[in-house]
Design a protein around this motif. Sequence first.
Motif, short mmCIF file in Angstrom:
data_model
loop_
_atom_site.label_atom_id
_atom_site.label_comp_id
_atom_site.label_asym_id
_atom_site.label_seq_id
_atom_site.Cartn_x
_atom_site.Cartn_y
_atom_site.Cartn_z
N SER A 5 0.80 -1.24 0.00
CA SER A 5 0.00 0.00 0.00
C SER A 5 0.82 1.28 0.00
O SER A 5 0.31 2.34 -0.35
CB SER A 5 -0.94 0.00 1.21
N PHE A 6 2.09 1.19 0.41
CA PHE A 6 2.94 2.38 0.43
C PHE A 6 3.44 2.60 -1.00
O PHE A 6 4.56 2.23 -1.36
CB PHE A 6 4.09 2.20 1.41
N SER A 7 2.60 3.22 -1.81
CA SER A 7 2.85 3.32 -3.24
C SER A 7 2.50 4.71 -3.77
O SER A 7 1.79 5.47 -3.12
CB SER A 7 2.00 2.28 -3.99
N LYS A 8 2.99 4.99 -4.96
CA LYS A 8 2.71 6.27 -5.60
C LYS A 8 1.20 6.45 -5.80
O LYS A 8 0.67 7.55 -5.59
CB LYS A 8 3.43 6.36 -6.94
N GLU A 9 0.54 5.40 -6.19
CA GLU A 9 -0.91 5.47 -6.43
C GLU A 9 -1.66 5.91 -5.16
O GLU A 9 -2.53 6.79 -5.23
CB GLU A 9 -1.42 4.10 -6.88
N GLU A 10 -1.32 5.31 -4.03
CA GLU A 10 -2.00 5.66 -2.78
C GLU A 10 -1.66 7.08 -2.34
O GLU A 10 -2.50 7.80 -1.79
CB GLU A 10 -1.64 4.66 -1.67
N VAL B 109 4.32 13.47 1.19
CA VAL B 109 5.55 14.26 1.04
C VAL B 109 6.75 13.41 1.42
O VAL B 109 7.78 13.42 0.73
CB VAL B 109 5.49 15.54 1.90
N LEU B 110 6.63 12.67 2.52
CA LEU B 110 7.70 11.75 2.92
C LEU B 110 7.98 10.75 1.81
O LEU B 110 9.14 10.47 1.48
CB LEU B 110 7.30 11.00 4.19
N TYR B 111 6.93 10.23 1.20
CA TYR B 111 7.10 9.24 0.14
C TYR B 111 7.86 9.81 -1.06
O TYR B 111 8.82 9.21 -1.53
CB TYR B 111 5.73 8.72 -0.32
N PHE B 112 7.45 10.99 -1.53
CA PHE B 112 8.06 11.53 -2.75
C PHE B 112 9.48 12.06 -2.49
O PHE B 112 10.34 11.92 -3.36
CB PHE B 112 7.16 12.59 -3.36
N ILE B 113 9.73 12.63 -1.33
CA ILE B 113 11.12 13.00 -1.01
C ILE B 113 11.94 11.72 -0.88
O ILE B 113 13.08 11.65 -1.34
CB ILE B 113 11.18 13.83 0.29
N GLY B 114 11.35 10.71 -0.23
CA GLY B 114 12.05 9.43 -0.09
C GLY B 114 12.36 8.78 -1.43
O GLY B 114 13.44 8.21 -1.62
N GLU B 115 11.44 8.88 -2.37
CA GLU B 115 11.68 8.30 -3.69
C GLU B 115 12.80 9.03 -4.42
O GLU B 115 13.57 8.43 -5.18
CB GLU B 115 10.40 8.32 -4.52
N ASP B 116 12.91 10.33 -4.21
CA ASP B 116 14.04 11.07 -4.79
C ASP B 116 15.35 10.60 -4.19
O ASP B 116 16.36 10.44 -4.89
CB ASP B 116 13.85 12.57 -4.57
N LEU B 117 15.35 10.36 -2.88
CA LEU B 117 16.55 9.83 -2.21
C LEU B 117 16.82 8.40 -2.65
O LEU B 117 17.98 7.97 -2.73
CB LEU B 117 16.38 9.90 -0.69
N HIS B 118 15.76 7.69 -2.94
CA HIS B 118 15.84 6.29 -3.37
C HIS B 118 16.69 6.16 -4.63
O HIS B 118 17.34 5.12 -4.84
CB HIS B 118 14.42 5.78 -3.63
N LYS B 119 16.70 7.19 -5.46
CA LYS B 119 17.46 7.15 -6.72
C LYS B 119 18.96 7.04 -6.46
O LYS B 119 19.71 6.59 -7.33
CB LYS B 119 17.17 8.41 -7.54
N PHE C 224 0.85 3.23 22.80
CA PHE C 224 -0.41 2.66 23.27
C PHE C 224 -1.27 2.18 22.09
O PHE C 224 -1.92 1.16 22.15
CB PHE C 224 -1.17 3.68 24.12
N GLN C 225 -1.27 2.97 21.00
CA GLN C 225 -1.87 2.53 19.75
C GLN C 225 -0.72 2.34 18.76
O GLN C 225 -0.20 3.30 18.22
CB GLN C 225 -2.88 3.57 19.24
N PRO C 226 -0.31 1.10 18.52
CA PRO C 226 0.89 0.85 17.71
C PRO C 226 0.72 1.31 16.26
O PRO C 226 -0.39 1.37 15.74
CB PRO C 226 1.03 -0.68 17.76
N PHE C 227 1.86 1.65 15.64
CA PHE C 227 1.87 2.00 14.23
C PHE C 227 3.25 1.70 13.67
O PHE C 227 4.18 1.38 14.41
CB PHE C 227 1.50 3.47 14.01
N TYR C 228 3.37 1.78 12.36
CA TYR C 228 4.64 1.47 11.70
C TYR C 228 5.31 2.74 11.18
O TYR C 228 4.66 3.63 10.65
CB TYR C 228 4.41 0.53 10.52
N GLU C 229 6.62 2.78 11.36
CA GLU C 229 7.44 3.82 10.72
C GLU C 229 8.10 3.21 9.49
O GLU C 229 8.27 1.99 9.40
CB GLU C 229 8.50 4.34 11.69
N VAL C 230 8.46 4.06 8.56
CA VAL C 230 8.99 3.58 7.29
C VAL C 230 10.39 4.11 7.04
O VAL C 230 10.72 5.23 7.44
CB VAL C 230 8.05 3.98 6.13
N GLY C 231 11.22 3.31 6.38
CA GLY C 231 12.56 3.75 6.01
C GLY C 231 13.05 2.96 4.82
O GLY C 231 12.40 2.01 4.38
N LEU C 232 14.18 3.35 4.26
CA LEU C 232 14.79 2.60 3.17
C LEU C 232 15.78 1.59 3.74
O LEU C 232 16.53 1.90 4.67
CB LEU C 232 15.52 3.54 2.20
#
Length: 241
Positions: free
Chosen positions: A108-113, A153-163, A178-186
């Motif tokens: 789900s962590f995609s350009k489309e979403e 914004v995080l996704y598109f800056i990250g994709e630029d760094l991904h290059k 208390f309410q768990p969630f996921y962080e993202v990284g390369l």
Amino acid sequence: MKNILLAFIFIILKTNIMIAQNNFKVLTKKEEQANYNLRDLKFYKMSSYNESLAYYIKKDNLLVQPNVPAAEHSLIMSITDFDSNKFPLLPENDTPYYRYRELMNKESFSKEEMLKIFNKLNFNYNEETFYPDAEKFVKTLSLDDRKKFFIPVLYFIGEDLHKLCPNAEWNFNILYYFQPFYEVGLYYEKRNFSFYDLNLLLEDKLLNNKNITFKSIYQKIEKKLIKDKELWRDFGNIKGD
């Protein structure tokens, strides 16, 4: 009339019962340390839902600490609520990552979403002019909408760094608040660029109104990534792995 009155009383009683069943008290670290010594408290158990640690303080109440070293608060809550995973959503837990937790996975962590989020905010994404466009657009947003703007914004800056390291992949690590969630990284092999600095810079800009541009945020992280680029190159085993 009597039936209406009885129904009204029933609703009030039901509401009060629901409130009592979900009652909790929030403690700052200072308040917790001033009132409780963990060495004097009997350990109850660790939550299988969020890995928080619970200690008995009264017959039916627990002192609950989140499994996050930087957490700002602990809770006093009932054993019933703890066992039922009825944890509150505190302000520091209401992060952009939490709000879009359903997107924090490889599918789900995609350009489309991300474009769907932009569309809902009425932001027109253009790869060539993304940074100046985002700079102008963010000035029109409320704090709530800035939290929505954060993840794409995080996704598109990250994709630029991904290059800079095409072989890297998005990776998701759970944060047990208390309410768990996921962080993202390369992630590349055994080397993880966590985006911690990128997160802080975006929080400063989008949530704390710090005067820093999206382009300069990218450049700061790019500089750090290039400095550590030898850790990303595909040249076999790395000393220390």
